[in-house]
Motif scaffolding. Structure first.
Motif, PDB file in Angstrom:
ATOM      1  N   LEU A  73       0.828  -1.206   0.000  1.00  0.00           N
ATOM      2  CA  LEU A  73       0.000   0.000   0.000  1.00  0.00           C
ATOM      3  C   LEU A  73       0.864   1.258   0.000  1.00  0.00           C
ATOM      4  CD1 LEU A  73      -2.813  -1.053   2.510  1.00  0.00           C
ATOM      5  CD2 LEU A  73      -3.009  -0.847   0.023  1.00  0.00           C
ATOM      6  N   ARG A  77       0.969   3.960  -3.065  1.00  0.00           N
ATOM      7  CA  ARG A  77       0.637   5.367  -2.847  1.00  0.00           C
ATOM      8  C   ARG A  77       1.769   6.294  -3.309  1.00  0.00           C
ATOM      9  NH1 ARG A  77       0.038   9.994  -0.183  1.00  0.00           N
ATOM     10  NH2 ARG A  77      -2.104  10.594   0.323  1.00  0.00           N
ATOM     11  N   GLU A 345     -10.305  -0.102  -2.228  1.00  0.00           N
ATOM     12  CA  GLU A 345      -9.316   0.499  -1.327  1.00  0.00           C
ATOM     13  C   GLU A 345      -8.254   1.275  -2.125  1.00  0.00           C
ATOM     14  OE1 GLU A 345      -6.638  -0.993   2.484  1.00  0.00           O
ATOM     15  OE2 GLU A 345      -7.213  -2.434   0.945  1.00  0.00           O
ATOM     16  N   ILE A 349      -7.264   5.394  -2.328  1.00  0.00           N
ATOM     17  CA  ILE A 349      -5.917   5.985  -2.301  1.00  0.00           C
ATOM     18  C   ILE A 349      -5.752   6.948  -3.469  1.00  0.00           C
ATOM     19  CG2 ILE A 349      -3.445   5.482  -2.580  1.00  0.00           C
ATOM     20  CD1 ILE A 349      -3.909   2.886  -1.009  1.00  0.00           C
ATOM     21  N   GLU A 352      -7.394  10.225  -2.694  1.00  0.00           N
ATOM     22  CA  GLU A 352      -6.589  10.992  -1.730  1.00  0.00           C
ATOM     23  C   GLU A 352      -5.390  11.633  -2.422  1.00  0.00           C
ATOM     24  OE1 GLU A 352      -5.436   8.246   1.274  1.00  0.00           O
ATOM     25  OE2 GLU A 352      -7.474   7.897   1.998  1.00  0.00           O
TER      26      GLU A 352
END
Length: 401
Positions: A73, A77, A345, A349, A352
């Motif tokens: 993750l 990101r 999920e 991300i 965001e």
């Protein structure tokens, strides 16, 4: 009821155990349409990775890599931030908000993130002028990078460096002269050895710089003095508008060190890059001297913003790399197919990241430019104020550390 649900999901992370997925109905109320606990996800998985080509090495990096969900993750990101940041820079350049030189890094994200995950934050890194990604991994913020690109006071070099000259702790740029950062990197490695802190220097250059004489001089000194230096050639297939085959009699850049061991690595796979970097770092820390890595990668943009990038290669070639070898897609597919993350999920991300980039762009276009009296500041560190000659002997400027 399902026909009234809008297709815009919202996620609520409740504590550390459960992910709830909501969707709003046409009346404004929220309905839980999915629920998963973090326990549903695979916490870590082992992946087969491509074997590295070796030069003067009996053994290479492992052929398998372990990836935890948290690492995956985090890598995803960071690479998305890099990608979106560069696409926003492209947009601002075309709007003439960013001016001058601007070399974008999109397509090569696995190199920067993979290298950073294979060394320590106390290690050192120096690169050429395609430096935005490394400025981010070395601790710079998106706001600082974007504001530097627009020449604003809040930039990471206070608006005086621009695209090619960004710096952070243990990060020595961003260097505009082709190949010139390589001997500087060896100097940093010499300092690492001299100080005895078990640190190393990662020294990056492109395939276009690989034929520079100063690079071979540096190889020689680094090998003689057994400097803890990882020389990395980011081979993105084209030096400006010239393909490697037209520019180099030998395209085996990992063998160019001759007497220095070398590795050729899949630079589009973050796990390959990470494991190779760990291997190279261990080689340096054990006192064996320098090592050379060639990362086979690809840039989606042209050499710089003044290069459309399609006069010496086809759109189809670029699209094929995007569809088959994109570093972000490769990591995303691995995580989803091994139940390490959900599509929703990762989309969250993405949302965001887009917001972070937009906020940074807003800052970069509204922050004031540095005043003229700041022009000569920070020439030296921890020195009393001094006079600096301007463009003629009678023009005096003041420099404050």
């Amino acid at each position: 009821l399902p026909s009234l649900i809008t297709p815009l999901p919202h996620f609520l992370h409740t504590g550390a155990t459960r992910v709830l997925m909501f969707q709003r109905t046409s009346t404004g109320s929220r309905v839980v349409v999915a629920s998963r606990t973090y326990a549903d996800f695979t916490p870590q998985a082992t992946f087969d990775i491509k074997k590295c080509d070796l030069h003067k090495l009996e053994e290479g990096p492992p052929l398998q890599a372990v990836l935890t969900r948290e690492e995956g993750l985090q890598y995803y990101r960071t690479m998305q931030v890099m990608r979106r940041m560069e696409l926003k820079a492209d947009q601002l350049y075309k709007q003439k908000i960013i001016r001058g030189f601007c070399h974008l890094y999109d397509g090569q994200e696995a190199c920067a993130v993979g290298i950073e995950s294979g060394i320590n934050r106390t290690d050192h890194l120096i690169t050429a002028y395609r430096a935005h990604g490394y400025t981010l991994t070395r601790g710079g913020t998106v706001r600082e990078i974007m504001a530097e690109l627009t020449g604003r006071r809040g930039g990471i070099a206070k608006g005086k460096g621009g695209s090619m000259h960004m710096y952070a702790k243990h990060f020595y740029g961003g260097n505009g002269i082709v190949g010139a950062q390589v001997p500087l990197g060896a100097g940093v490695a010499l300092a690492c050895k001299y100080q005895g802190k078990n640190e190393l220097c990662v020294c990056l250059y492109g395939d276009g710089a690989a034929n520079q004489g100063q690079i071979f001089e540096t190889y020689n000194m680094a090998a003689l003095w057994k400097l803890p230096c990882i020389f990395i050639c980011e081979n993105n297939k084209y030096g400006m508008g010239t393909s490697v085959e037209r520019a180099a009699a030998s395209t085996d850049y990992y063998k160019r060190g001759d007497f220095i061991p070398g590795l050729r690595v899949d630079g589009m796979d973050i796990l390959c890059v990470r494991e190779a970097t760990k291997f190279a770092a261990e080689h340096c820390r054990s006192g064996k001297g320098p090592i050379l890595m060639e990362l086979q990668t690809y840039r989606y943009h042209g050499h710089s913003m003044s290069d459309p990038g399609i006069s010496y290669r086809t759109r189809e070639e670029i699209q094929e790399v995007r569809s088959k070898s994109d570093p972000i897609s490769l990591l995303k597919d691995r995580m989803i197919s091994n139940n390490m993350a959900s599509v929703e999920e990762l989309k969250e991300i993405d949302v965001e990241v887009r917001k972070e980039i937009e906020d940074a762009a807003q800052f970069a276009t509204t922050d004031p430019e540095p005043p003229l009296e700041d022009l000569c500041n920070h020439i030296f560190s921890n020195e009393p104020p001094m006079e600096v000659r301007g463009t003629n002997p009678w023009a005096k400027l003041k420099s404050i550390s």
